[in-house]
Design an enzyme around this catalytic site. Structure first.
Site, mmCIF file in Angstrom:
data_model
loop_
_atom_site.group_PDB
_atom_site.id
_atom_site.type_symbol
_atom_site.label_atom_id
_atom_site.label_comp_id
_atom_site.label_asym_id
_atom_site.label_seq_id
_atom_site.Cartn_x
_atom_site.Cartn_y
_atom_site.Cartn_z
ATOM 1 N N LYS A 188 5.330 13.337 1.006
ATOM 2 C CA LYS A 188 4.614 13.375 -0.263
ATOM 3 C C LYS A 188 3.204 13.897 0.022
ATOM 4 O O LYS A 188 2.779 13.910 1.185
ATOM 5 C CB LYS A 188 4.557 11.990 -0.917
ATOM 6 N N LYS A 196 8.527 -8.025 -1.552
ATOM 7 C CA LYS A 196 8.288 -6.710 -0.977
ATOM 8 C C LYS A 196 9.524 -5.816 -1.074
ATOM 9 O O LYS A 196 9.456 -4.686 -1.576
ATOM 10 C CB LYS A 196 7.867 -6.878 0.489
ATOM 11 N N LEU A 202 0.823 -1.213 0.000
ATOM 12 C CA LEU A 202 0.000 0.000 0.000
ATOM 13 C C LEU A 202 0.853 1.257 0.000
ATOM 14 O O LEU A 202 1.929 1.302 0.570
ATOM 15 C CB LEU A 202 -0.983 0.009 1.174
ATOM 16 N N ARG A 203 0.322 2.263 -0.682
ATOM 17 C CA ARG A 203 0.955 3.579 -0.699
ATOM 18 C C ARG A 203 0.200 4.476 0.258
ATOM 19 O O ARG A 203 -1.037 4.458 0.263
ATOM 20 C CB ARG A 203 0.849 4.210 -2.098
ATOM 21 N N GLU A 204 0.911 5.245 1.052
ATOM 22 C CA GLU A 204 0.228 6.213 1.895
ATOM 23 C C GLU A 204 -0.527 7.174 0.979
ATOM 24 O O GLU A 204 -0.060 7.515 -0.099
ATOM 25 C CB GLU A 204 1.231 6.958 2.779
ATOM 26 N N CYS A 259 9.153 4.035 4.281
ATOM 27 C CA CYS A 259 9.411 2.756 3.609
ATOM 28 C C CYS A 259 10.642 2.756 2.723
ATOM 29 O O CYS A 259 11.622 2.091 3.039
ATOM 30 C CB CYS A 259 8.188 2.338 2.802
HETATM 31 C C1 UDX Z 1 6.022 3.042 -1.009
HETATM 32 C C2 UDX Z 1 5.621 2.033 -2.110
HETATM 33 O O1 UDX Z 1 5.130 2.750 -3.244
HETATM 34 C C3 UDX Z 1 4.564 1.072 -1.578
HETATM 35 O O2 UDX Z 1 4.247 0.102 -2.565
HETATM 36 C C4 UDX Z 1 5.104 0.382 -0.343
HETATM 37 O O3 UDX Z 1 4.126 -0.473 0.204
HETATM 38 C C5 UDX Z 1 5.528 1.420 0.700
HETATM 39 O O4 UDX Z 1 6.463 2.328 0.127
HETATM 40 P P1 UDX Z 1 4.934 5.250 -0.004
HETATM 41 O O5 UDX Z 1 6.069 5.290 0.949
HETATM 42 O O6 UDX Z 1 3.559 5.508 0.493
HETATM 43 O O7 UDX Z 1 4.869 3.808 -0.715
HETATM 44 O O8 UDX Z 1 5.257 6.341 -1.112
HETATM 45 P P2 UDX Z 1 5.430 6.408 -2.695
HETATM 46 O O9 UDX Z 1 4.187 6.909 -3.313
HETATM 47 O O10 UDX Z 1 6.035 5.192 -3.236
HETATM 48 O O11 UDX Z 1 6.496 7.601 -2.776
HETATM 49 C C6 UDX Z 1 7.762 7.468 -2.125
HETATM 50 C C7 UDX Z 1 8.580 8.714 -2.276
HETATM 51 O O12 UDX Z 1 9.070 8.831 -3.590
HETATM 52 C C8 UDX Z 1 7.870 10.032 -1.970
HETATM 53 O O13 UDX Z 1 8.745 10.840 -1.201
HETATM 54 C C9 UDX Z 1 7.647 10.625 -3.330
HETATM 55 O O14 UDX Z 1 7.589 12.030 -3.302
HETATM 56 C C10 UDX Z 1 8.864 10.139 -4.089
HETATM 57 N N1 UDX Z 1 8.689 10.047 -5.544
HETATM 58 C C11 UDX Z 1 7.752 9.226 -6.083
HETATM 59 C C12 UDX Z 1 9.534 10.773 -6.373
HETATM 60 O O15 UDX Z 1 10.413 11.520 -5.924
HETATM 61 N N2 UDX Z 1 9.372 10.653 -7.731
HETATM 62 C C13 UDX Z 1 8.447 9.855 -8.293
HETATM 63 O O16 UDX Z 1 8.379 9.802 -9.513
HETATM 64 C C14 UDX Z 1 7.595 9.112 -7.428
#
Ligand code: UDX
Length: 436
Positions: free
Chosen positions: A325, A206, A148-150, A262
């Site tokens: 984010k 994972k 899951l993504r936050e 994460c």
């Molecule tokens: C992540 C994984 O996506 C998810 O599958 C896992 O279960 C937990 O970790 P999350 O931590 O909620 O989820 O955030 P995610 O949407 O993946 O973004 C992670 C970070 O990457 C954020 O800081 C976001 O701003 C950054 N990001 C994302 C970028 O800098 N560029 C991008 O293109 C995408």
């Protein structure tokens, strides 16, 4: 089905509420009495779109209860364990103390035939050790990672793009996988891929998924670094390579990089575990992924200094965003907050605003100034830095309106969210990440 969920953080609270919403009888268990009290009232202890509604509905119907008493797990057919596995205080490995404590407390309440489903992100090899501890009770351990993504956690839990179950070999494993299929019945019925593996594969699915996502982000940020010395534009580059279906545009957003609870700690824990396994070199690139990611924070600070003519000392700098984010109030390893802290260290008069994360940010960095209202935060700023791309900063802020508030028209776009030509046309000095 009667289900227990041990650990009610970002993962467990959403999982418990989601499981109740698809018809199960769920008890959520956590050692934090304040959190349990809030959840029992139907209040979400953190910001997650859609969660409050689900909690209210579950609590009101009686299908969802919360407690600090582990004995409430007794009688559940499936026990999900979703406690945190943060980075160790010293070193890069994962801290498994919460997982160990959860299993210590749960094991006395297990009955023969129960299924314990581990959801925490753990170093490969952990499930095999835990399975031995569970075995004397007659219960079966499965490893069932979550992706899951936050910000999208409710949707990702109820309607995931795949389900993975790491199970022991033989009939015991088949039975446990079947029970999990029943738990996730709506997703299974609509044909969501349900992949049954051994423990090690499930654990690795994972961490490798997160490693891949982190690598994709750092790849495009490495291209941003090259763009910066060649005059190229990394956003156009991402668009152009993203049209190749084998590459894809998702997770090619260059900027101040990834953070959160994460990706950063998971890639470090993965590298640390690979080292223990004598295969450190196989994932050495993850150290580069981490280093590229951290350099982007330096770059953002450097751009603010440059934009303000060589020094930020005594200048008012407004940071739009604190969360790692948008659609989250999570500030764990937030690149946005780190940029703010560094600018503060350089003597800037830093003002931070965020629609959801101020409380969490203040707890971590009380030395910064926080202002709730975006427009108030921008008042008389010498520079504005977009670090978390919330809609109210990205879509709903025009360069003309921002100009009416600030003292100096200097914008550093840490997420490459703005149309540079539009901001320049309105008289702003625009600085992007990997853009001319
Ligand atoms: C992540 C994984 O996506 C998810 O599958 C896992 O279960 C937990 O970790 P999350 O931590 O909620 O989820 O955030 P995610 O949407 O993946 O973004 C992670 C970070 O990457 C954020 O800081 C976001 O701003 C950054 N990001 C994302 C970028 O800098 N560029 C991008 O293109 C995408």
């Amino acid at each position: 089905m009667r289900i227990s969920v041990i650990g009610c953080g970002y993962l467990g609270a959403v999982h418990a509420a989601a499981m109740a919403s698809i018809g199960h009888d769920v008890v959520g268990i956590d050692i934090d009495a304040d959190k349990v009290r809030a959840l029992s009232r139907g209040d979400a202890p953190f910001f997650e779109p859609g969660l409050p509604e689900l909690l209210q509905q579950g609590v009101r119907s009686g299908a969802l209860t919360f407690t600090t008493d582990m004995s409430a797990a007794a009688g559940a057919a499936v026990h999900f364990v979703g406690v945190g596995t943060p980075q160790q205080q010293s070193g890069h490995a994962a801290d498994l103390s919460f997982v160990d404590a959860a299993f210590d407390a749960l094991i006395p309440h297990l009955r023969e035939g129960d299924v314990v489903a581990g959801k925490s992100t753990v170093p490969v090899g952990t499930a095999a050790v835990l399975a031995e501890r569970v075995a004397p009770t007659g219960a079966t351990l499965v490893w069932n990672p979550e992706f899951l993504r936050e910000g999208w956690a409710v949707q990702d839990t109820i309607d995931p793009d795949r389900l993975v179950a790491g199970v022991p070999a033989g009939a015991e494993g088949e039975r446990a996988a079947d029970l999990l299929r029943q738990v996730y019945h709506p997703a299974v019925a609509k044909g969501t891929p349900f992949i049954v593996t051994d423990y090690a594969t499930a654990e690795l699915v994972k961490v490798s998924a997160n490693a891949f996502l982190a690598t994709k982000i750092s790849f495009i940020n490495a291209m941003a670094e090259i763009a910066e010395v060649t005059g190229a534009d990394v956003t156009l580059l991402a668009e152009a390579i993203g049209h190749d279906k084998r590459i894809g545009r998702a997770f090619l957003g260059a900027g101040i990089g990834f953070g959160g609870g994460c990706l950063p700690k998971d890639i470090r824990a993965f590298a640390a575990r690979a080292e223990e396994l004598g295969r450190g070199e196989s994932v050495n690139f993850l150290r580069e992924v981490d280093a590229i990611n951290l350099r982007r924070r330096d770059r953002a600070v450097q751009l603010v200094v440059e934009g303000l003519g060589g020094s930020v000392f005594g200048k008012k700098v407004t940071l739009l965003g604190a969360a790692f984010k948008p659609y989250s109030d999570d500030v764990r390893d937030s690149p946005a907050l780190e940029v703010a802290v560094r600018l503060n260290g350089l003597g800037a008069d830093v003002v931070v605003t965020d629609p959801e994360a101020i409380e969490n940010a203040r707890r971590l960095h009380p030395q910064l100034t926080y202002v709730e209202s975006r427009d108030e935060a921008l008042q008389d700023a010498d520079a504005m830095v977009l670090v978390t791309e919330w809609d109210e900063y990205r879509r709903e802020l025009s360069p003309e309106h921002a100009a009416s508030l600030v003292r100096g028209r200097v914008v550093i776009d840490g997420r490459n969210s703005y149309d540079a030509s539009v901001w320049r046309a309105a008289g702003w000095d625009y600085y992007g990440m990997g853009r001319p």
